[in-house]
Motif scaffolding. Structure first.
Motif, PDB file in Angstrom:
ATOM      1  N   LEU A 237       1.366  39.739   2.424  1.00 27.81           N
ATOM      2  CA  LEU A 237       1.140  38.465   3.105  1.00 27.81           C
ATOM      3  C   LEU A 237      -0.329  38.320   3.481  1.00 27.81           C
ATOM      4  CD1 LEU A 237       4.013  37.722   5.662  1.00 27.81           C
ATOM      5  CD2 LEU A 237       3.216  36.283   3.798  1.00 27.81           C
ATOM      6  N   GLY A 238      -0.929  39.415   3.978  1.00 29.72           N
ATOM      7  CA  GLY A 238      -2.348  39.382   4.290  1.00 29.72           C
ATOM      8  C   GLY A 238      -3.192  39.154   3.056  1.00 29.72           C
ATOM      9  N   GLY A 239      -2.858  39.844   1.956  1.00 31.71           N
ATOM     10  CA  GLY A 239      -3.592  39.649   0.705  1.00 31.71           C
ATOM     11  C   GLY A 239      -3.433  38.242   0.162  1.00 31.71           C
ATOM     12  N   TYR A 240      -2.220  37.701   0.245  1.00 24.82           N
ATOM     13  CA  TYR A 240      -1.968  36.339  -0.230  1.00 24.82           C
ATOM     14  C   TYR A 240      -2.770  35.331   0.584  1.00 24.82           C
ATOM     15  CZ  TYR A 240       0.650  32.046  -1.212  1.00 24.82           C
ATOM     16  OH  TYR A 240       1.006  30.767  -1.561  1.00 24.82           O
ATOM     17  N   GLY A 241      -2.806  35.523   1.916  1.00 27.13           N
ATOM     18  CA  GLY A 241      -3.591  34.623   2.768  1.00 27.13           C
ATOM     19  C   GLY A 241      -5.073  34.671   2.434  1.00 27.13           C
ATOM     20  N   ILE A 242      -5.603  35.873   2.166  1.00 33.17           N
ATOM     21  CA  ILE A 242      -7.015  36.007   1.817  1.00 33.17           C
ATOM     22  C   ILE A 242      -7.305  35.320   0.486  1.00 33.17           C
ATOM     23  CG2 ILE A 242      -8.767  37.693   1.095  1.00 33.17           C
ATOM     24  CD1 ILE A 242      -7.619  39.539   3.270  1.00 33.17           C
ATOM     25  N   PHE A 243      -6.425  35.501  -0.498  1.00 29.94           N
ATOM     26  CA  PHE A 243      -6.603  34.835  -1.792  1.00 29.94           C
ATOM     27  C   PHE A 243      -6.617  33.319  -1.628  1.00 29.94           C
ATOM     28  CE2 PHE A 243      -5.142  38.722  -4.163  1.00 29.94           C
ATOM     29  CZ  PHE A 243      -6.227  38.777  -5.007  1.00 29.94           C
ATOM     30  N   ARG A 244      -5.644  32.800  -0.865  1.00 27.44           N
ATOM     31  CA  ARG A 244      -5.543  31.348  -0.705  1.00 27.44           C
ATOM     32  C   ARG A 244      -6.755  30.783   0.043  1.00 27.44           C
ATOM     33  NH1 ARG A 244      -3.020  30.021  -4.415  1.00 27.44           N
ATOM     34  NH2 ARG A 244      -0.776  29.821  -4.517  1.00 27.44           N
ATOM     35  N   VAL A 245      -7.159  31.454   1.118  1.00 25.80           N
ATOM     36  CA  VAL A 245      -8.293  30.965   1.900  1.00 25.80           C
ATOM     37  C   VAL A 245      -9.573  31.068   1.086  1.00 25.80           C
ATOM     38  CG1 VAL A 245      -9.725  31.459   3.921  1.00 25.80           C
ATOM     39  CG2 VAL A 245      -7.256  31.395   4.153  1.00 25.80           C
ATOM     40  N   TYR A 246      -9.750  32.187   0.400  1.00 24.48           N
ATOM     41  CA  TYR A 246     -10.975  32.394  -0.370  1.00 24.48           C
ATOM     42  C   TYR A 246     -11.055  31.446  -1.562  1.00 24.48           C
ATOM     43  CZ  TYR A 246     -15.004  35.419  -1.139  1.00 24.48           C
ATOM     44  OH  TYR A 246     -16.270  35.923  -1.218  1.00 24.48           O
ATOM     45  N   GLN A 247      -9.879  31.003  -2.035  1.00 23.80           N
ATOM     46  CA  GLN A 247      -9.841  30.115  -3.193  1.00 23.80           C
ATOM     47  C   GLN A 247     -10.434  28.739  -2.863  1.00 23.80           C
ATOM     48  OE1 GLN A 247      -5.878  29.730  -4.678  1.00 23.80           O
ATOM     49  NE2 GLN A 247      -6.506  29.049  -6.694  1.00 23.80           N
ATOM     50  N   TYR A 248     -10.230  28.284  -1.618  1.00 23.79           N
ATOM     51  CA  TYR A 248     -10.667  26.926  -1.254  1.00 23.79           C
ATOM     52  C   TYR A 248     -11.726  26.902  -0.158  1.00 23.79           C
ATOM     53  CZ  TYR A 248      -6.531  25.628  -3.860  1.00 23.79           C
ATOM     54  OH  TYR A 248      -5.611  25.485  -4.841  1.00 23.79           O
ATOM     55  N   PHE A 249     -11.906  28.015   0.526  1.00 29.82           N
ATOM     56  CA  PHE A 249     -12.845  28.080   1.640  1.00 29.82           C
ATOM     57  C   PHE A 249     -14.203  28.485   1.084  1.00 29.82           C
ATOM     58  CE2 PHE A 249     -14.351  30.197   5.638  1.00 29.82           C
ATOM     59  CZ  PHE A 249     -14.280  29.084   6.445  1.00 29.82           C
ATOM     60  N   ASN A 250     -15.109  27.526   0.979  1.00 31.72           N
ATOM     61  CA  ASN A 250     -16.327  27.718   0.181  1.00 31.72           C
ATOM     62  C   ASN A 250     -17.467  28.370   0.968  1.00 31.72           C
ATOM     63  OD1 ASN A 250     -15.511  26.231  -2.365  1.00 31.72           O
ATOM     64  ND2 ASN A 250     -15.097  24.703  -0.792  1.00 31.72           N
ATOM     65  N   PHE A 251     -17.173  29.490   1.625  1.00 30.73           N
ATOM     66  CA  PHE A 251     -18.194  30.198   2.385  1.00 30.73           C
ATOM     67  C   PHE A 251     -18.589  31.482   1.658  1.00 30.73           C
ATOM     68  CE2 PHE A 251     -17.977  27.022   5.174  1.00 30.73           C
ATOM     69  CZ  PHE A 251     -17.733  27.224   6.516  1.00 30.73           C
ATOM     70  N   TYR A 252     -18.815  31.383   0.375  1.00 34.21           N
ATOM     71  CA  TYR A 252     -19.075  32.574  -0.424  1.00 34.21           C
ATOM     72  C   TYR A 252     -20.353  33.292  -0.012  1.00 34.21           C
ATOM     73  CZ  TYR A 252     -15.598  30.531  -3.553  1.00 34.21           C
ATOM     74  OH  TYR A 252     -14.460  29.996  -4.079  1.00 34.21           O
ATOM     75  N   SER A 253     -21.346  32.544   0.421  1.00 37.05           N
ATOM     76  CA  SER A 253     -22.649  33.146   0.693  1.00 37.05           C
ATOM     77  C   SER A 253     -22.807  33.621   2.127  1.00 37.05           C
ATOM     78  CB  SER A 253     -23.756  32.139   0.369  1.00 37.05           C
ATOM     79  OG  SER A 253     -23.583  30.971   1.152  1.00 37.05           O
ATOM     80  N   SER A 254     -21.742  33.614   2.910  1.00 35.32           N
ATOM     81  CA  SER A 254     -21.838  34.031   4.300  1.00 35.32           C
ATOM     82  C   SER A 254     -22.206  35.505   4.393  1.00 35.32           C
ATOM     83  CB  SER A 254     -20.503  33.784   5.008  1.00 35.32           C
ATOM     84  OG  SER A 254     -20.497  34.371   6.273  1.00 35.32           O
ATOM     85  N   SER A 255     -23.135  35.816   5.307  1.00 38.88           N
ATOM     86  CA  SER A 255     -23.517  37.218   5.488  1.00 38.88           C
ATOM     87  C   SER A 255     -22.377  38.034   6.068  1.00 38.88           C
ATOM     88  CB  SER A 255     -24.742  37.311   6.396  1.00 38.88           C
ATOM     89  OG  SER A 255     -24.488  36.693   7.640  1.00 38.88           O
ATOM     90  N   MET A 256     -21.449  37.374   6.792  1.00 31.90           N
ATOM     91  CA  MET A 256     -20.284  38.088   7.321  1.00 31.90           C
ATOM     92  C   MET A 256     -19.356  38.530   6.191  1.00 31.90           C
ATOM     93  SD  MET A 256     -20.790  38.449  10.463  1.00 31.90           S
ATOM     94  CE  MET A 256     -19.235  39.248  10.758  1.00 31.90           C
TER      95      MET A 256
END
Length: 457
Positions: A237-256
Motif C-alpha cells: 500500500l505504501g509502495g502503491y501510494g508512492i507510485f501514484r503520487v510520484y506519477q502525477y506530483f511533479n516535484f521531481y527536482s526537489s532537494s528533499m
C-alpha cells in the motif's frame, strides 16, 4: 473490475456459518484465478471506470496479489485457527474484510477515499494481531503500528484537503498535477516541506529506514496470517501510494527527494547489517523486508521508467517470497516451539522437507535466477547508477549483504548439531506443500510474462 469488487463484497457479507472455511478458501482461489486471467486483458493506460474507480496494469497486479495472499492466509492458519477452534468465523471475517478494503483501495481514483481506506486497512490488521497474536507484547506492537502510521498520515490528509480545494477535484490525475510554478518561488522551504509531508505517510507504511521500528515488533507479535498480509500486501500500500503520487506530483527536482533517495538506499545497507544481529528469525525476515523495500524506493526515486518497472516487479516478488518465509518460520515454530536462531539448529537432519523449502525461498530472497526478484534488481541497478554514480557502493553492498543474510538465515536454522529435545520426522502435510507451491510458482514463473509491467507507466 466492478465484478471482482462485488464478488469479494458478497463473499465478505455472506455469514461464515453459511459458507464454511474450505468453501471460503475455494471462493478466494476462484476469484484470484479470474482476476489473474483478467490481468492479461489489454488495459495498459490509466482507465477511469467512473468517478470513484479506475484501473491500470499496476492496480490489477496488486489486486491479483491481494486475492492470492488472502487465500494462502487461510490455508496457513488451518492449524492455529481452524483445527484449534480459535474464533474461526471471526478470523475469516477479518481476513475477508481486509481483502475487500485492500481491493477497493487499489481501485480508487478519488484520493480522499483512497486515504480513508488506506487508514481503514489498519483496523482488521490490528484486530488480527491482538486477537490471534502469540505473545503478551502484542498490545505494545499494535500500539506502535497505530501511532506510527496514523501520526504520519495526518499531514497527508491536510495536503489532500488543501490541494483538493485548490483544484476543485479529488481525482488523482487532476489533484496531484500541481507543479512547481504554482508554489511561491520565494518560499523554497515550503516547496521541500510539501514534498516531505505528502510522502511521509507512504514512507512509514512502506516502511523506509528511520521510520521502520514498528514493523519488526508487529511481525514478531503477529500470527502467521498477520505476518503474511503485513509483508505481502500492506507494505505494498505504501509502495502503491508512492507510485501514484510520484506519477502525477511533479516535484521531481526537489532537494528533499534527493535526501529521501539517499536515506532509502543507505538505510537499506544499514538494515541489511542489522539482520546479522537478530536472534529471532521472524525479526530477521522483517528487517530483510525493510532492505528490499528500500531498494524498491531507490528505483522509484531514480525517476526512470526502468526504475519504476523494477520497483513494481520487486514489490510483487517480495510479496510472494516474504510471505512464504513467514509461513516457513511458523512451521518451524510449530515443530520446535522456538523462534531463536540459537535453539533451532540442525533442522536439515530432523525435517528435511522443510529444509528444502527454506533453501528454495532463501535463494529467491537473495535474487537468484529464475526468480522475478532478480529481474527487479537488474532493472533497478542501472537506473539508480545512471541517476548518480555515487550510489554504486551502496547498491553493491546491499546486493552482497542480501545474499549474505539469506545464507546466514538458512545455515543458522538448518545446519549444526540437531537439538536433543526434538524427534526426527519427515512428516509434512499436503496443505503445507500446497501453501509453499502457491508461493513458489508465481515467484518464478511470472518472469515469463514480465514485459507486462512496462505498460503501466
Amino acid at each position: 473490475m466492478l465484478g471482482i469488487i462485488l464478488a469479494s463484497g458478497v463473499l465478505f457479507l455472506v455469514p461464515s456459518k453459511n459458507l464454511g472455511w474450505y468453501l471460503k478458501i475455494w471462493s478466494l482461489s476462484l476469484l484470484s484465478l479470474i482476476s489473474f486471467f483478467y490481468l492479461y486483458s489489454p488495459i495498459f493506460s490509466y482507465d477511469l471506470i467512473n468517478y470513484f474507480l479506475s484501473q491500470d496494469s499496476m492496480s490489477l497486479i496488486l489486486v491479483v496479489l491481494t486475492f492470492w495472499i488472502s487465500m494462502v492466509m487461510l490455508v496457513a492458519s488451518q492449524n492455529s485457527v481452524k483445527k484449534a477452534s480459535n474464533k474461526v468465523f471471526m478470523f475469516v471475517n477479518f481476513v475477508l474484510g481486509l481483502n475487500l478494503i485492500l481491493i477497493i483501495t487499489f481501485s480508487l481514483s478519488n484520493i480522499l477515499y483512497f486515504y480513508f481506506l488506506f487508514e481503514a486497512s489498519l483496523i482488521p490488521t490490528l484486530l488480527i494481531i491482538l486477537g490471534w497474536g502469540y505473545q503478551p507484547e502484542r498490545l505494545q506492537a499494535g500500539m506502535y503500528m497505530m501511532i506510527y502510521t496514523v501520526a504520519a498520515s495526518l499531514p497527508l490528509l491536510l495536503i489532500i484537503l488543501w490541494m483538493g480545494v485548490k483544484n476543485n477535484s479529488f481525482a488523482i490525475p487532476v489533484m496531484l498535477s500541481i507543479r512547481k510554478e504554482s508554489v511561491d518561488p520565494m518560499a523554497f522551504w515550503s516547496y521541500n516541506f510539501l514534498t516531505v509531508l505528502i510522502f511521509t505517510a507512504f514512507l512509514v507504511k512502506l516502511p523506509m529506514f528511520s521510520v521502520h521500528l514498528w514493523l519488526p515488533k508487529a511481525h514478531v507479535e503477529a500470527p502467521v496470517a498477520g505476518s503474511m498480509v503485513l509483508a505481502a500486501v500492506l507494505l505494498k500500500l505504501g509502495g502503491y501510494g508512492i507510485f501514484r503520487v510520484y506519477q502525477y506530483f511533479n516535484f521531481y527536482s526537489s532537494s528533499m527527494s534527493v535526501m529521501i533517495f539517499s536515506l532509502a538506499i543507505w538505510g537499506g545497507v544499514l538494515t541489511s547489517i542489522v539482520c546479522f544481529r537478530q536472534v529471532d528469525f521472524k525479526s530477521l525476515i522483517a528487517y530483510s523486508s525493510v532492505g528490499h523495500m528500500s531498494l524498491m524506493l531507490a528505483g522509484v526515486f531514480s525517476n526512470c521508467s526502468w526504475g519504476w518497472s523494477g520497483g513494481l516487479v520487486l514489490m510483487i516478488s517480495h510479496g510472494f517470497c516474504s510471505s512464504a518465509l513467514f509461513a516457513l518460520a511458523n512451521y518451524t515454530y510449530e515443530k520446535t516451539h522456538s523462534r531463536s536462531l540459537f535453539l533451532s539448529k540442525g533442522m536439515l537432519l530432523i525435517f528435511p522437507n522443510l529444509a528444502m523449502w527454506w533453501f528454495l525461498f532463501c535463494v529467491i530472497n537473495m535474487a537468484a535466477p529464475p526468480s522475478i526478484n532478480l529481474l527487479g534488481e537488474i532493472m533497478i541497478f542501472p537506473s539508480v547508477i545512471f541517476s548518480s554514480k555515487y550510489f554504486l557502493l551502496s547498491l553493491g553492498l546491499m546486493s552482497f549483504l542480501a545474499a549474505l543474510y539469506s545464507m546466514y538465515l538458512y545455515t543458522s536454522t538448518q545446519h549444526g548439531g540437531s537439538p536433543k529435545y526434538i524427534k526426527s520426522s519427515n512428516q509434512f502435510k499436503s496443505s503445507s506443500y500446497l501453501l509453499l507451491i502457491l508461493h513458489w510458482i508465481p515467484a518464478n514463473f511470472f518472469i515469463i510474462k514480465s514485459e507486462y509491467v512496462f505498460f503501466w507507466i
